[in-house]
Design an enzyme around this catalytic site. Structure first.
Site, PDB file in Angstrom:
ATOM      1  N   SER A   1     -30.668  -1.219  26.437  1.00  0.00           N
ATOM      2  CA  SER A   1     -29.746  -1.168  27.547  1.00  0.00           C
ATOM      3  C   SER A   1     -28.532  -0.361  27.099  1.00  0.00           C
ATOM      4  CB  SER A   1     -29.352  -2.585  27.994  1.00  0.00           C
ATOM      5  OG  SER A   1     -28.478  -2.546  29.095  1.00  0.00           O
TER       6      SER A   1
ATOM      7  N   TYR B   1     -27.035   5.499  36.283  1.00  0.00           N
ATOM      8  CA  TYR B   1     -27.236   5.068  34.902  1.00  0.00           C
ATOM      9  C   TYR B   1     -26.866   3.598  34.735  1.00  0.00           C
ATOM     10  CZ  TYR B   1     -26.895   5.005  29.801  1.00  0.00           C
ATOM     11  OH  TYR B   1     -27.050   4.705  28.471  1.00  0.00           O
TER      12      TYR B   1
ATOM     13  N   LYS C   1     -29.335   0.493  33.517  1.00  0.00           N
ATOM     14  CA  LYS C   1     -29.066  -0.273  32.300  1.00  0.00           C
ATOM     15  C   LYS C   1     -28.912  -1.761  32.599  1.00  0.00           C
ATOM     16  CE  LYS C   1     -30.333   2.303  30.268  1.00  0.00           C
ATOM     17  NZ  LYS C   1     -31.262   2.385  29.111  1.00  0.00           N
TER      18      LYS C   1
END
Length: 318
Positions: free
Chosen positions: A160, A187, A191
């Site tokens: 992550s 993004y 994550k």
């Protein structure tokens, strides 16, 4: 506390550890953190399988690893995480070639790329960083279960990022079909999804001896930033240092240390579903800008919703 920290490197984490008899599969193993993870674990006698899209780059990585550790047992498996067809093919080959997987390290990823789609029409970051690894993990689960049966436990490590602080996952519009695309928002969503997937895996497989860990490697200058313009990269550093005045880039061996620790640390035995940074379990923290895991990334209802959505989107039913 593990006794390790931000400056710990992979070889320090693995000092005194013998990985003989262990099979470790690392996605994105042809460069950066993945290659360093493969190198460090192969040096401790693990049987390492690296996956990536480019066979030539994988062969170069294997040559580099064997150049440092003659006799290292390292194999390759071609897999494009942006293609469900490629993932299924890789899974079929893996189940034919290998007897078990003791540790799966879902390391590969893309960051802040322009709006593009995977081969199956998914938004690239969510599709690669989460859905690709979700589908691959499903394909490899028989091998992971075989490893757990043989060795007593299995581990899945999902890379992550502190980028999950940017925002929760958007389970209503995962492909930005209605909302305006923003590279960093995408993004951040992906994550967060990596952590929710970790939670989902732990809830479903922890009682079977298979434990899952999410990892923040730290800020490392690897080819993950290949999509960033110079201006965007400068803006990233500006934002990071604003939230963490003491920020320093890690070396690749420092960056890979936390995923290697999560894959091997005895103090994590039987204790999954956690988010790790700097070779320690991070605290749940909804305020800090430079450490910790957001509570929304560990929310069970969100994890279950993401799991159902991921099965629907990929057709990969565990």
């Amino acid at each position: 506390m593990s006794g390790f920290g931000a400056t710990t490197i992979t070889d320090e984490v693995l000092e005194g550890i013998d990985l003989s008899g262990k099979t470790v599969l690392v996605t994105g193993g042809s460069s950066g953190l993945g290659q360093e993870t493969a190198r460090a674990m192969a040096a401790k006698a693990a049987h390492v399988v690296i996956t990536a899209r480019n066979p030539t780059q994988m062969d170069e990585a294997v040559a580099a690893i064997k150049g440092e550790t003659p006799g290292a047992r390292v194999e390759t498996l071609t897999c494009d995480l942006a293609s469900l067809k490629s993932i299924k093919k890789a899974g079929t080959q893996a189940n034919q070639r290998f007897d078990k997987i003791d540790v799966l390290i879902n390391n590969a990823g893309v960051m802040a790329c322009p709006k593009t789609q995977t081969a199956d029409g998914f938004e690239m970051q969510f599709g690669t960083n989460h859905l690709g690894h979700f589908a691959l993990t499903k394909q490899l689960m028989p091998l992971i279960e075989a490893g757990s049966d043989a060795q007593g436990s299995g581990r899945i490590v999902n890379l992550s990022s502190r980028g999950h602080h940017i925002c929760p996952a958007d389970l209503d519009d995962p492909n930005f079909e209605t909302g305006e695309y923003a590279p960093w928002v995408s993004y951040g969503r992906s994550k967060t999804a990596n952590i929710l997937f970790t939670k989902g895996l732990e809830d479903r497989y922890g009682d079977k001896g298979i434990h899952a860990y999410a990892v923040h490697p730290g800020g490392i200058n690897t080819n993950l930033s290949r999509h960033l313009s110079d201006k965007a990269e400068q803006e990233l550093i500006k934002n990071v240092t604003a939230s963490d005045p003491n920020f320093k880039f890690k070396s690749i061996p420092q960056g890979a240390a936390t995923q290697v620790w999560a894959a091997t640390a005895s103090e994590l035995e039987g204790r999954g579903g956690v988010y790790c940074e700097d070779c320690n379990i991070a605290k749940v923290d909804d305020i800090s800008r430079n450490s910790g895991v957001r509570s929304y990334a560990l929310d069970k209802a969100s994890a279950d919703q993401l799991w159902a959505l991921s099965e629907q989107m990929t057709g990969a039913a565990f």
